[in-house]
Design a protein around this motif. Structure first.
Motif, PDB file in Angstrom:
ATOM      1  N   GLY A 100     -54.441  67.656  -0.124  1.00 51.12           N
ATOM      2  CA  GLY A 100     -55.836  67.448  -0.547  1.00 51.12           C
ATOM      3  C   GLY A 100     -55.912  66.939  -1.975  1.00 51.12           C
ATOM      4  O   GLY A 100     -56.698  66.043  -2.295  1.00 51.12           O
ATOM      5  N   GLU A 101     -55.056  67.506  -2.853  1.00 52.90           N
ATOM      6  CA  GLU A 101     -55.029  67.095  -4.257  1.00 52.90           C
ATOM      7  C   GLU A 101     -54.515  65.667  -4.406  1.00 52.90           C
ATOM      8  O   GLU A 101     -54.982  64.914  -5.258  1.00 52.90           O
ATOM      9  N   LEU A 102     -53.538  65.312  -3.558  1.00 51.72           N
ATOM     10  CA  LEU A 102     -53.001  63.947  -3.569  1.00 51.72           C
ATOM     11  C   LEU A 102     -54.101  62.953  -3.214  1.00 51.72           C
ATOM     12  O   LEU A 102     -54.280  61.934  -3.882  1.00 51.72           O
ATOM     13  N   LEU A 114     -58.508  50.626  -8.560  1.00 51.98           N
ATOM     14  CA  LEU A 114     -57.264  50.296  -7.852  1.00 51.98           C
ATOM     15  C   LEU A 114     -57.541  50.148  -6.351  1.00 51.98           C
ATOM     16  O   LEU A 114     -58.481  50.756  -5.831  1.00 51.98           O
ATOM     17  N   THR A 115     -56.695  49.364  -5.671  1.00 46.63           N
ATOM     18  CA  THR A 115     -56.826  49.270  -4.212  1.00 46.63           C
ATOM     19  C   THR A 115     -56.351  50.595  -3.619  1.00 46.63           C
ATOM     20  O   THR A 115     -55.525  51.284  -4.222  1.00 46.63           O
ATOM     21  N   PRO A 116     -56.883  50.977  -2.433  1.00 43.88           N
ATOM     22  CA  PRO A 116     -56.485  52.250  -1.823  1.00 43.88           C
ATOM     23  C   PRO A 116     -54.973  52.384  -1.665  1.00 43.88           C
ATOM     24  O   PRO A 116     -54.414  53.467  -1.881  1.00 43.88           O
ATOM     25  N   GLU A 117     -54.298  51.285  -1.324  1.00 39.90           N
ATOM     26  CA  GLU A 117     -52.838  51.338  -1.116  1.00 39.90           C
ATOM     27  C   GLU A 117     -52.127  51.670  -2.428  1.00 39.90           C
ATOM     28  O   GLU A 117     -51.269  52.552  -2.486  1.00 39.90           O
ATOM     29  N   LEU A 118     -52.488  50.920  -3.474  1.00 40.99           N
ATOM     30  CA  LEU A 118     -51.853  51.136  -4.776  1.00 40.99           C
ATOM     31  C   LEU A 118     -52.183  52.527  -5.310  1.00 40.99           C
ATOM     32  O   LEU A 118     -51.314  53.228  -5.839  1.00 40.99           O
ATOM     33  N   GLN A 121     -50.044  54.999  -3.708  1.00 43.46           N
ATOM     34  CA  GLN A 121     -48.684  54.892  -4.242  1.00 43.46           C
ATOM     35  C   GLN A 121     -48.563  55.584  -5.599  1.00 43.46           C
ATOM     36  O   GLN A 121     -47.621  56.346  -5.841  1.00 43.46           O
ATOM     37  N   VAL A 122     -49.521  55.305  -6.472  1.00 47.20           N
ATOM     38  CA  VAL A 122     -49.506  55.899  -7.820  1.00 47.20           C
ATOM     39  C   VAL A 122     -49.585  57.416  -7.713  1.00 47.20           C
ATOM     40  O   VAL A 122     -48.810  58.150  -8.334  1.00 47.20           O
ATOM     41  N   ALA A 123     -50.517  57.887  -6.879  1.00 47.95           N
ATOM     42  CA  ALA A 123     -50.705  59.329  -6.725  1.00 47.95           C
ATOM     43  C   ALA A 123     -49.433  59.977  -6.174  1.00 47.95           C
ATOM     44  O   ALA A 123     -49.022  61.051  -6.627  1.00 47.95           O
ATOM     45  N   GLU A 124     -48.786  59.300  -5.210  1.00 47.60           N
ATOM     46  CA  GLU A 124     -47.557  59.855  -4.623  1.00 47.60           C
ATOM     47  C   GLU A 124     -46.448  59.956  -5.660  1.00 47.60           C
ATOM     48  O   GLU A 124     -45.721  60.952  -5.714  1.00 47.60           O
ATOM     49  N   GLN A 125     -46.321  58.919  -6.473  1.00 46.86           N
ATOM     50  CA  GLN A 125     -45.279  58.964  -7.517  1.00 46.86           C
ATOM     51  C   GLN A 125     -45.544  60.070  -8.519  1.00 46.86           C
ATOM     52  O   GLN A 125     -44.632  60.756  -8.957  1.00 46.86           O
TER      53      GLN A 125
END
Ligand SMILES: [Zn+2]
Length: 237
Positions: A100-102, A114-118, A121-125
């Protein structure tokens, strides 16, 4: 390269931290100058007794410095409590609902353009590293975990700043002979305010002329009013 960039950003932040502290110090000194000048001029308008003027000035200086320090301590403590409570809540949410936090973090990056994909990605990193809480604190709450102000150092800094400012009118009123006390103090304060106004405008990146006029006129009015009150009470009583 990433390491170097982080260092550059930290360096910049430290400079602006330092500038803010210096600016707060100059403003605190301004308070000390104006309030003590008003006080001693008011007393000097009603009496020529040096001991009376000195007592009033010293008492005003200590009372003002203490009140500034206590005010600063309370305000910074309250802010820190609030920030700690928010961080604790965030830490709990990260532990109990990481997915949920991610999503929340990614959503905030999307909101910033930012685009949803990017964003994902940023959030995952950010979630993969060991600075996840830090990232949430900064993006979600606007709190920098490395720059939390200590209430004690804030209190001591404003005490010292006020005292340094207050010493100027105190010396200016006590040093000259009685006939010259008031105008010497008035002139010394106007010059000092022009300097502090100019310095704080420079630190804040504002236009210098306007800032100087504002602080000098404000101080001059304060001195004129208390001097007038002192004269009035001195004649009536
Ligand atoms: Zn969060």
């Amino acid at each position: 390269m990433a390491g170097t960039d982080t260092h550059a950003a930290d360096g910049q932040r430290n400079v602006s931290d330092w500038t803010n502290k210096l600016r707060a110090g100059v403003l605190g000194a301004n308070d000390g100058i104006v309030s003590t000048a008003g006080l001693v001029l008011g007393v000097a308008a009603s009496t020529t007794d040096r001991a009376t003027i000195a007592t009033a000035g010293l008492a005003g200086m200590v009372a003002g410095a203490m009140s500034m320090a206590v005010g600063e301590y309370v305000s910074v403590s309250t802010q820190r409590d609030t920030e700690n409570a928010l961080l604790a809540k965030e830490r709990h949410e990260l532990a109990t609902d990481p997915e949920g936090e991610l999503k929340e973090l990614a959503g905030l990056f999307v909101a910033r353009g930012l685009t949803p994909e990017l964003a994902r990605q940023v959030a995952e990193q950010l979630h993969a590293g060991d600075r996840t809480l830090e990232a949430h604190a900064e993006v979600e709450l606007g709190i920098s975990v490395h720059h939390m102000v200590n209430p004690w150092s804030a209190a001591i800094a404003s005490f010292v700043a006020f005292t340094i400012g207050a010493l100027l009118p105190l010396v200016a009123i006590l040093a000259p002979p009685p006939a010259h006390r008031s105008w010497v103090t008035f002139v010394a304060v106007v010059v000092a305010l022009a300097v502090t106004g100019s310095v704080s405008a420079r630190l804040g990146g504002a236009r210098r002329g306007r800032a100087v006029v504002r602080v000098v006129v404000g101080g001059a009015i304060a001195m004129a009013v208390t001097y007038g009150i002192g004269r009035l009470i001195g004649t009536v009583v």
